[in-house]
Design a protein around this motif. Structure first.
Motif, short mmCIF file in Angstrom:
data_model
loop_
_atom_site.label_atom_id
_atom_site.label_comp_id
_atom_site.label_asym_id
_atom_site.label_seq_id
_atom_site.Cartn_x
_atom_site.Cartn_y
_atom_site.Cartn_z
N ALA A 1 6.17 1.60 7.25
CA ALA A 1 5.73 0.68 6.20
C ALA A 1 6.24 -0.73 6.41
O ALA A 1 5.75 -1.68 5.80
CB ALA A 1 6.19 1.20 4.84
N GLU B 1 7.98 4.85 -5.28
CA GLU B 1 8.98 5.92 -5.30
C GLU B 1 10.39 5.35 -5.16
O GLU B 1 11.32 5.84 -5.78
CB GLU B 1 8.70 6.91 -4.17
N GLU B 2 10.54 4.32 -4.33
CA GLU B 2 11.85 3.73 -4.16
C GLU B 2 12.32 3.00 -5.41
O GLU B 2 13.51 3.00 -5.73
CB GLU B 2 11.84 2.77 -2.97
N GLU B 3 11.39 2.36 -6.10
CA GLU B 3 11.77 1.58 -7.28
C GLU B 3 11.82 2.43 -8.55
O GLU B 3 12.34 1.97 -9.57
CB GLU B 3 10.76 0.43 -7.49
N SER C 1 1.74 1.43 -0.79
CA SER C 1 2.45 1.02 -2.01
C SER C 1 3.13 2.19 -2.72
O SER C 1 4.07 1.97 -3.48
CB SER C 1 1.48 0.34 -2.97
N GLU C 2 2.67 3.42 -2.49
CA GLU C 2 3.28 4.55 -3.18
C GLU C 2 4.73 4.75 -2.75
O GLU C 2 5.57 5.21 -3.54
CB GLU C 2 2.48 5.84 -2.95
N LYS C 3 5.05 4.37 -1.53
CA LYS C 3 6.44 4.50 -1.07
C LYS C 3 7.35 3.53 -1.80
O LYS C 3 8.48 3.87 -2.20
CB LYS C 3 6.50 4.27 0.44
N GLU C 4 6.83 2.31 -2.02
CA GLU C 4 7.62 1.33 -2.77
C GLU C 4 7.81 1.77 -4.22
O GLU C 4 8.85 1.56 -4.82
CB GLU C 4 6.95 -0.03 -2.71
#
Length: 867
Positions: free
Chosen positions: A59, A146-148, A141-144
């Motif tokens: 990413a 999950e991180e946030e 964007s789904e990874k961001e």
């Protein structure tokens, strides 16, 4: 700008704007102004290279937003164009179709009419197109998200609810109360930064505006704080000719001749006098003081550790030699529990149980080693003859040693500075220069009887004073021998024993006894001083501290007699030295039978009461004198005069102050207490619960208001009653394990040491600072006033308790009287009240029936039932 960009994007759907960072430009060799120029503002990138970058950086890769476009691209090379004018909003854009790539590389020829028509079409015309539903395409964007996103942490928050130790076991009553009206109900929750929930700002929006350059000019001089400033430059030097001319000139020679004398005088003064001395610091300071007033910490001086022992041992008892300076004795025991001792009993028999003598002259090798049948947990030097030592074993036996034969190794060392008029001789324990470094093993000369002594470990031992002695009933008489001949011990078998080292009967030898003595072979290295006690020594009398109604007894751990000569002051050392000198001429312990025949003279006004500390944390004030039981006629120990349960753990120390005969310090569990012998209501001082358990304690030998307390975490708390009375004045870490014993010692009026032993078998010798060793001018009087104030405070508290109890009784009596007035009535009154209630009930019934029409009233006043 947004509208025009959207129009441009819709007019060219095959174009996908991108932001390429410097690192990405280096990876794909598309660096601006180097690989990409105005003449060639594009770059063909291989499709596999983009896939490789996506695999490596995922990413983070700049091509991640167009990952799907790259995967669906039919060709092998994609066209990347540098958008210099940010026509599409970003610095690069990618052409996602082969047709768009060919149109860019080979643009079609446009006729002049089309170009003229194109000029008239306004570029900012907005053409509305209704939205068309499209499938959602993932751009990473789904990874961001999950991180946030906030997830529940696995770490739970724990709360500790504490309560005062004095309130343990007390009944609890819950009630409602107003938090604002009660002071203690307010709980302050102070904010603090939590690392688990702190957010680090990674990106920040800053608005900037270009303004003309501004210059501040001031006419007045600003004062600034002085600071050092340096400037590096090339020095201006004379030439060689100018140097020669200057050296031969007369002004230079005259200057050197005139200034040389003053410079020499200044240099000599700097060497003689310390120009940097602080005169205010030494103002009004007494001459001959040692150390620095500002230094309040104990300084490490020396440490001793037995490196020859094959098993791990701890130090159980420490004692400085009364007359030999620089010699200290410690007893060591194996660090095993009772179960482990039983399991390794065979192995422990092969290991010697020792008392080690350490000397400052040799910190590596012990000077003497006293052997014993089992591990020693307490020992004391005899006040009459320091060469005689008595110790208590873990198996309940008392061991005696006589080191008189080794006294020739003591050398007299001159002590005292040049200021003292007469130099005194101090005995110092030193090895001969040519002697070997092997320690001398000394065998014990007597042990007590196993059957008639203590059954468990001996926890404390004391020599009785040479001014008195006791008999089997505990009565006090004048000492017939003039030397210390009796001891007192306490053990974990709930008994306190008194011992006498003299024969119980006058010495009348018989022929059979002579034969027995001739048959006994005495080893050449064992003195025959106490041969009559070996394996036949029985206690003179035994005391058991009964708990009263139950069959259980108190388990004593430490005792403190009224005349404890082991807490001697500094001036008593010279007396001990004179006694030693007399003992060398004629040792009185070799003729113990002579004192038995003398008549006993009773001492009537002698105080036979003493303090005892127990395993349960109790402090008992009792009497060793026996009394006759009126029922059985036997002599029984007296009941304790007073008993207080102040400590919440085993009592490790119970010691009288060297300055006040009636002030006692007790240490046990998690707190400390100070008692006065004549006050039976409670302690004068009781500390709050410490963070760690207390394991030992000792009074200061020179300051009445200072005492040292050792803890189980290796810290030592130093209490100074002149500074604080509710908490220690300071705490200092000594070691990493439990402190087992503390013993201070006075080397000279200027220097004091304190010996601190730990659980790992290391003996730490620390130097006591000036502030803790030198008493103030009125310290004795101030501490005495403090104790008197505490006594008055205790009396006031007791009086208030009596008054409160009396008020409570009066209130209860008043309440009882009120209840009697309300409920206590005569029989006639109760019958009359019942009759009146019944009549009123009948009237009510008739009225109800008449109102319902069930009964009619006639003219004569009678009632008729209506059916």
């Amino acid at each position: 700008v947004t509208v025009s960009l959207t129009v441009k994007k819709r007019s060219h759907p095959e174009i996908y704007p991108l932001v390429l960072t410097t690192k990405t430009q280096e990876i794909f060799n598309c660096r601006i102004d180097e690989d990409i120029t105005d003449e060639q503002p594009y770059k063909l990138i291989n499709k596999e290279d983009i896939f490789e970058d996506l695999r490596n950086r995922a990413a983070v890769s700049d091509f991640h937003p167009v990952k799907k476009i790259v995967q669906e691209y039919p060709g092998n090379e994609l066209l990347l164009v540098y958008d210099k004018d940010f026509k599409y909003g970003l610095n690069f854009y990618l052409i996602g179709t082969e047709e768009g790539k060919e149109n860019y590389l080979n643009p079609p020829e446009v006729s002049e009419e089309q170009e003229e028509y194109k000029e008239y079409i306004p570029e900012d015309v907005y053409i509305y197109k209704p939205p068309v539903s499209k499938p959602w395409v993932s751009l990473g964007s789904e990874k961001e998200i999950e991180e946030e996103s906030v997830t529940e942490s696995t770490k739970q928050i724990t709360y500790m609810i504490s309560r005062k130790r004095s309130e343990f076991g007390a009944p609890i009553k819950f009630s409602d109360q107003n938090a604002s009206s009660v002071k203690d109900a307010y709980i302050e929750c102070t904010a603090y930064p939590d690392k688990n929930f702190t957010l680090k700002q990674l990106e920040k929006d800053v608005g900037m505006q270009v303004i003309p350059q501004i210059k501040d000019i001031s006419t007045q001089t600003k004062w600034t704080y002085p600071k050092n400033a340096t400037t590096q430059y090339y020095p201006r030097e004379f030439s060689e000719e100018e140097k020669e001319t200057l050296k031969q000139s007369k002004p230079l020679v005259d200057f050197l001749n005139n200034a040389s004398i003053s410079v020499e005088i200044a240099l000599q003064q700097n060497e003689i006098t310390n120009t940097f001395i602080d005169d205010w610091k030494h103002l009004a300071e007494e001459e001959g003081t040692f150390g620095d007033k500002t230094d309040t910490h104990l300084k490490e001086y020396q440490s001793f550790t037995d490196l020859q022992s094959p098993m791990e041992k701890m130090i159980t008892c420490v004692s400085w030699h009364p007359t030999i300076y620089g010699l200290i004795a410690v007893s060591v025991a194996v660090r095993l529990s009772f179960e482990d001792r039983v399991h390794f009993s065979g192995k422990l028999l092969l290991q010697p149980s020792l008392i080690l003598f350490w000397s400052f002259s040799d910190p590596i090798h012990p000077q003497l080693m006293l052997e014993s049948p089992d591990d020693i947990f307490c020992f004391k030097f005899c006040p009459s003859d320091p060469n005689i030592i008595a110790g208590g074993c873990i198996n309940g036996q008392i061991v005696m040693w006589d080191i008189t034969a080794h006294a020739d190794r003591i050398e007299n060392i001159k002590a005292g500075g040049s200021r003292s008029k007469k130099a005194t001789l101090k005995p110092m324990f030193l090895l001969e220069p040519e002697s070997n470094k092997e320690a001398m093993y000394i065998r014990h000369c007597a042990v007590s009887s196993i059957e008639n002594g203590h059954k468990r470990v001996i926890t404390d031992i004391h020599w009785l004073s040479d001014t008195f002695e006791i008999n089997r009933m505990g009565s006090v008489f004048e000492n017939r021998s003039g030397i210390c001949c009796q001891l007192v011990t306490c053990s974990a078998d709930c008994t306190i024993c008194f011992w006498d080292i003299r024969p119980q009967k006058p010495f009348t030898p018989q022929t059979t006894e002579k034969k027995k003595e001739e048959s006994i072979e005495i080893p050449f290295d064992v003195p025959s001083t106490f041969l009559h006690l070996d394996l036949s020594w029985k206690p003179l009398t035994k005391l058991r501290l009964s708990k009263g109604e139950t069959s259980l007894d108190h388990c004593p751990t430490k005792i403190s007699l009224n005349e404890d000569h082991l807490l001697c002051k500094t001036q008593d050392k010279m007396l001990a030295q004179s006694k030693t000198a007399k003992a060398e001429e004629m040792n009185p312990y070799h003729n113990l039978e002579s004192g038995v025949a003398n008549l006993l003279k009773p001492i009537d006004d002698f105080c036979t009461k003493f303090f005892v500390g127990t395993e349960e944390g109790e402090v008992i004030y009792t009497d060793w004198k026996m009394e006759r039981d009126p029922e059985t006629g036997r002599f029984m120990p007296k009941k304790p005069v007073n008993l207080h349960t102040i400590h919440d753990g085993i009592v490790h120390t119970i010691q009288r102050s060297p300055f006040y005969d009636d002030i006692i310090l007790t240490v046990g569990g998690w707190n400390v207490a100070i008692w006065k012998e004549s006050v039976m209501t409670g302690p004068l001082l009781q500390s709050c619960c410490a963070p760690k358990r207390y394991t030992s304690g000792h009074w200061s030998l020179t300051r009445p208001g200072v005492f040292y307390i050792g803890r189980e975490d290796g810290y030592i708390d130093i209490w100074d009653l002149l500074e604080k009375t509710h908490e220690p004045a300071q705490s200092q870490n000594i070691c990493i394990t439990m402190i087992t014993c503390i013993k201070p010692w006075i080397f000279s009026p200027k220097q004091q040491f304190i010996a601190i032993a730990d659980y790992y078998g290391t003996l730490h010798i620390l130097e006591i600072p000036w502030t803790l060793s030198r008493p103030s001018t009125n310290e004795m009087t101030s501490i005495n006033h403090y104790f008197e104030r505490e006594v008055k405070h205790l009396e006031y508290v007791e009086q208030r308790k009596i008054i409160r109890e009396q008020e409570k009784k009066e209130m209860e009596q008043e309440m009882a009287k009120k209840k009697v007035k309300i409920y206590q009535k005569s029989k006639e009154q109760m019958e009359a009240e019942l009759k009146m209630d019944y009549e009123s009930y009948l009237e009510l019934e008739k009225t109800v029936l008449i109102n319902l029409g069930l009964i009619k009233v006639t003219e004569k006043g009678s009632y008729l039932d209506v059916m």
